[in-house]
Design an enzyme around this catalytic site. Structure first.
Site, PDB file in Angstrom:
ATOM      1  N   GLY A   1       0.811  -1.213   0.000  1.00  0.00           N
ATOM      2  CA  GLY A   1       0.000   0.000   0.000  1.00  0.00           C
ATOM      3  C   GLY A   1       0.842   1.259   0.000  1.00  0.00           C
TER       4      GLY A   1
ATOM      5  N   TYR B   1     -16.735   1.956   8.553  1.00  0.00           N
ATOM      6  CA  TYR B   1     -15.272   1.976   8.503  1.00  0.00           C
ATOM      7  C   TYR B   1     -14.704   2.441   9.839  1.00  0.00           C
ATOM      8  CZ  TYR B   1     -10.581   3.714   7.345  1.00  0.00           C
ATOM      9  OH  TYR B   1      -9.227   3.976   7.347  1.00  0.00           O
TER      10      TYR B   1
END
Length: 283
Positions: A11, A122
């Protein structure tokens, strides 16, 4: 020699962590190489390491609203598994978290010890991950909350704005969401600095200093990359209705850094200038 394990290494932050740790003994594992919810695999991966930095996360904020179980697995269960393995191995754990653990109704920077009140799936899953890490590894873990990240190693808002500028005469950007644009390069180096001085376990806010709306940030991106900032037009969140609610105010306080003798991250404008000079926003 200290041995480091980075999870989520493919990432944007994971890539910058590898750069920040260049020359050291680092194992970098992407999601394809390590499922952080697999207890046996994680125990084997963590064994022999002194530090684990968890940059793996389910970050699809809108998708999390309809796939909260999937988000919970990565954002809550995964950190719990990593914390358990880190304690067994005698390793320190850095859990990267988010501003979304707060409700965004604040009017002054959120302190590190402010109670979390997430308003979406989230944020709930990331807050659960924080709670798990604190419960399992209270004396050997760091929770580093990030926000509004951009960097060279992945898709992000800043790159999107530069790309849109090539195909649109103007872009409309919200003025009613305020936060702290943060370069992953700065955040990665700050995490390494924290580990190098063996800072006390606890919560730290890993965001560049100052504050801006997305509109302010976009104008600065345009100006910094040689585009006309007048092409950026103001709008509000009502024009961009999405499945997940966004915190209106995501400014985080940085007192924990000062308390341990580490300077907070520099102002977001200085970081953006440096990132642009480093080619971070290049296509």
């Amino acid at each position: 020699m200290t041995r480091y394990l980075i999870t989520g290494a493919a990432g944007m932050l994971g890539q910058d962590l590898q750069q920040a740790l260049a020359g050291r003994d680092v194992t970098a594992l992407s999601r394809a190489h390590l499922d952080i919810t697999d207890q046996d695999a994680v125990a084997a991966a963590v064994a022999g390491h002194d530090v684990v930095v968890n940059a793996a996360a389910y970050t699809k904020v809108d998708d999390a609203e309809s796939h909260e179980d999937d988000a919970f697995a990565v954002n809550a269960r995964g950190p719990a598994v990593l914390a358990t393995a880190a304690v067994a191995a005698g390793a320190r754990l850095v859990q990267v978290s988010t501003d979304y653990v707060f409700d965004g109704t604040g009017t002054s920077p959120y302190a590190e010890d402010e109670p979390t009140r997430p308003i979406g799936a989230y944020g709930r899953t990331k807050a659960a991950g924080e709670d798990a890490v604190r419960a399992i590894a209270p004396d050997s873990s760091y929770i580093v909350r990030a926000a509004w990240l951009y960097g060279a190693g992945g898709p992000n808002f800043a790159k999107t704005m530069v790309r849109l500028a090539a195909s649109h005469d103007t872009v409309s950007v919200v003025t009613d969401q305020v936060g702290q644009p943060t370069w992953t390069g700065d955040l990665a180096r700050q995490i390494v600095a924290m580990l190098d001085v063996e800072a006390p376990a606890g919560v730290y806010h890993g965001t560049n200093s100052g504050q801006a709306s997305w509109f302010d940030f976009t104008r600065a991106i345009f100006a910094g990359t040689g585009l006309d900032p007048e092409r950026v037009l103001p709008t509000d969140s009502a024009a961009f209705v999405r499945p997940a609610p966004r915190p209106a105010y995501s400014v985080l306080g940085h007192d924990a850094w000062t308390a341990v003798g580490i300077a907070p991250l520099r102002d977001w404008r200085d970081a953006l200038d440096a990132a642009i000079a480093a080619g971070v926003l290049a296509a």
